[in-house]
Design a protein around this motif. Structure first.
Motif, mmCIF file in Angstrom:
data_model
loop_
_atom_site.group_PDB
_atom_site.id
_atom_site.type_symbol
_atom_site.label_atom_id
_atom_site.label_comp_id
_atom_site.label_asym_id
_atom_site.label_seq_id
_atom_site.Cartn_x
_atom_site.Cartn_y
_atom_site.Cartn_z
ATOM 1 N N ALA A 76 -4.561 0.008 8.916
ATOM 2 C CA ALA A 76 -4.628 1.208 8.553
ATOM 3 C C ALA A 76 -3.697 1.576 7.322
ATOM 4 O O ALA A 76 -4.076 2.262 6.499
ATOM 5 N N ALA A 77 -2.430 1.019 7.421
ATOM 6 C CA ALA A 77 -1.488 1.410 6.582
ATOM 7 C C ALA A 77 -1.856 0.781 5.113
ATOM 8 O O ALA A 77 -1.733 1.326 4.054
ATOM 9 N N GLY A 78 -2.373 -0.596 5.196
ATOM 10 C CA GLY A 78 -3.085 -1.202 3.991
ATOM 11 C C GLY A 78 -4.034 -0.457 3.231
ATOM 12 O O GLY A 78 -4.163 -0.498 2.132
ATOM 13 N N LYS A 120 -3.603 4.486 -1.333
ATOM 14 C CA LYS A 120 -4.245 5.290 -1.911
ATOM 15 C C LYS A 120 -3.557 6.941 -1.711
ATOM 16 O O LYS A 120 -4.067 7.946 -2.419
ATOM 17 N N THR A 121 -2.522 6.750 -0.868
ATOM 18 C CA THR A 121 -1.602 8.338 -0.926
ATOM 19 C C THR A 121 -0.424 8.017 -1.415
ATOM 20 O O THR A 121 0.061 8.097 -2.555
ATOM 21 N N ALA A 167 5.674 0.310 10.591
ATOM 22 C CA ALA A 167 6.334 -0.998 10.237
ATOM 23 C C ALA A 167 5.634 -1.421 8.813
ATOM 24 O O ALA A 167 6.405 -1.939 7.982
ATOM 25 N N ASN A 168 4.228 -1.636 8.706
ATOM 26 C CA ASN A 168 3.643 -2.131 7.507
ATOM 27 C C ASN A 168 4.205 -1.321 6.266
ATOM 28 O O ASN A 168 4.564 -1.880 5.272
ATOM 29 N N THR A 169 4.106 -0.130 6.312
ATOM 30 C CA THR A 169 4.479 0.852 5.157
ATOM 31 C C THR A 169 5.975 0.578 4.875
ATOM 32 O O THR A 169 6.414 0.525 3.632
ATOM 33 N N LYS A 197 10.467 5.274 -0.673
ATOM 34 C CA LYS A 197 9.491 5.702 -1.618
ATOM 35 C C LYS A 197 9.259 4.187 -2.452
ATOM 36 O O LYS A 197 10.105 3.357 -2.454
ATOM 37 N N ASN A 198 8.227 4.206 -3.247
ATOM 38 C CA ASN A 198 8.039 3.098 -4.366
ATOM 39 C C ASN A 198 8.867 3.166 -5.296
ATOM 40 O O ASN A 198 9.384 4.198 -5.792
#
Length: 409
Positions: A61-63, A68-69, A114-116, A183-184
């Motif tokens: 789901a994180a992927g 996209k958000t 965790a993925n995010t 954040k990125n």
């Protein structure tokens, strides 16, 4: 942008992953639930298996959601779901209820969170894939060790229902705070790091889309290897406290045995975390072949030690097995993250890594279920350790056939 600026994001990610790593401390809750409801070990082990499946679904789901958000949206979703999951678990009255509340909800929340956190934080360290992923995953591995004493204290003082409720509040608040921070990196900064990493052969020279990765034999050979490692590791991690209690109860009371067994389980967590960092360094310095071989060999040694400890009723030898297994499992998790970047690139890391973590669905379905059934049927964990020893031999053989995919399309 200087290194010290990105260090703050690394530390934030590390702390958040420590708390999310609490999912591996499931064995702490086994005894209280079995005592109250009379559930069998095979039934309580299934709760952990479901949480691992939920974890994989959360990763997927994180992927899909994060690109996209934003990382903030995904982490906030994790905050809401994990709060609901833990609080709902405090009202448990049946197995289906806790299968959904803890297994599905908490597992999903930990997966998406965790993925995010991992995929976003690693963008700040694209030039140090092995070490950075190892350090971050060390936090995830340290979760059960760092939080087990606190959770055990809560269990002893307020009971398992209120403990679940308190954990729901704590985890939700921490993830909301984390969502405001993570954040990125700026595109210019990220591009410069990726270019540097490619020149140093740290990451793949091109980015494989998910469908390309899934058509690569390198990916599937690695998946077979990680399932063999994960099945046995998750089996013991999910039953670490009762496995140690079986030996300790011979020389002490049941309550004291559980406390001592919890401390022994903490050794798995401690070295799980250290193994993630150690093998991240080995991956960067010595290459993936050396890393995979050492992990596979250590896996077999750990199971041999646990089997011998069970036969001799030697808790010290069991702890040695726990320590080596912790290093092994931690190393395999670090290898999974590093493999995605170094084999398949960083552009599609989030979804590609999510696909790789789906190995847990198979591993968690086999390992904890098998060990719970063998313990129930034989009355001992010895047969489980011997079966897992066989898996370690298969993993060692498999490691020799894993190679980097071709760089050209």
């Amino acid at each position: 942008m200087k290194n010290k600026f990105r260090l703050g994001y690394g530390i934030t990610g590390f702390i958040l992953l420590i708390f999310l790593g609490m999912i591996y401390a499931w064995s702490i809750f086994i005894k209280p639930l079995e005592m109250e409801f009379g559930w069998l070990r095979s039934q309580t082990s299934l709760i952990f298996t479901i949480s691992m499946i939920g974890f994989c679904v959360g990763n997927l789901a994180a992927g899909q959601i994060t690109p996209k958000t934003s990382p903030r949206v995904s982490i906030l979703i994790a905050a809401v779901v994990i709060g609901i999951g833990f609080i709902a678990s405090s009202f448990t009255s049946s197995l289906p209820w806790i299968y959904i509340s803890y297994g599905v909800a908490c597992g999903f929340a930990v997966g998406i969170g965790a993925n995010t956190i991992l995929s976003t934080t690693l963008k700040w360290f694209a030039d140090r894939q092995g070490v950075a992923s190892g350090a971050l995953l060390m936090g995830f591995g340290f979760g059960s060790m760092a939080l087990s004493p606190f959770v055990t204290m809560l269990l002893n003082n307020i009971g398992w229902r209120k403990t679940f409720f308190v954990l729901g509040i704590i985890f939700s608040v921490l993830l909301v705070i984390g969502a405001m921070i993570i954040k990125n990196p700026p595109k210019e900064f990220s591009d410069a790091l990726v270019e540097k990493a490619r020149k140093n052969n740290v990451i793949s020279s091109r980015d494989f889309e998910t469908k390309e990765m899934l058509h690569s034999s390198s990916f599937w050979l690695f998946m077979v290897w990680i399932v063999l490692i994960g099945a046995g590791s998750l089996a013991l991690i999910s039953n670490a406290v009762p496995a140690a209690s079986d030996i300790l109860v011979v020389t002490m009371g049941e309550a004291e045995a559980v406390m001592a067994a919890t401390a022994a389980m903490g050794m798995i967590s401690t070295f799980n975390g250290l193994g993630r960092l150690a093998f991240g360094v080995i991956w960067d310095k010595k290459g993936y072949k050396v890393s995979l071989f050492i992990i596979s060999a250590a896996y077999g040694i750990s199971m041999a030690a646990c089997a011998a400890a069970t036969m001799m009723l030697n808790i010290s030898l069991l702890v040695v097995g726990f320590i080596i297994l912790g290093m092994t499992y931690g190393g395999s998790m670090s290898a999974t993250s590093a493999m995605i970047g170094s084999f398949f690139g960083t552009k599609y890391y989030s979804i590609n890594y999510a696909c790789a973590t789906c190995n847990l669905i198979v591993a968690a379905s086999i390992g904890p279920t098998l060990i719970g059934w063998l313990r129930t049927s034989s009355g001992s964990y010895l047969s489980s350790f011997l079966v897992i020893l066989g898996l370690s031999i298969c993993a060692l053989a498999c490691s020799f056939f894993i190679w980097k995919p071709e760089k050209s399309a």
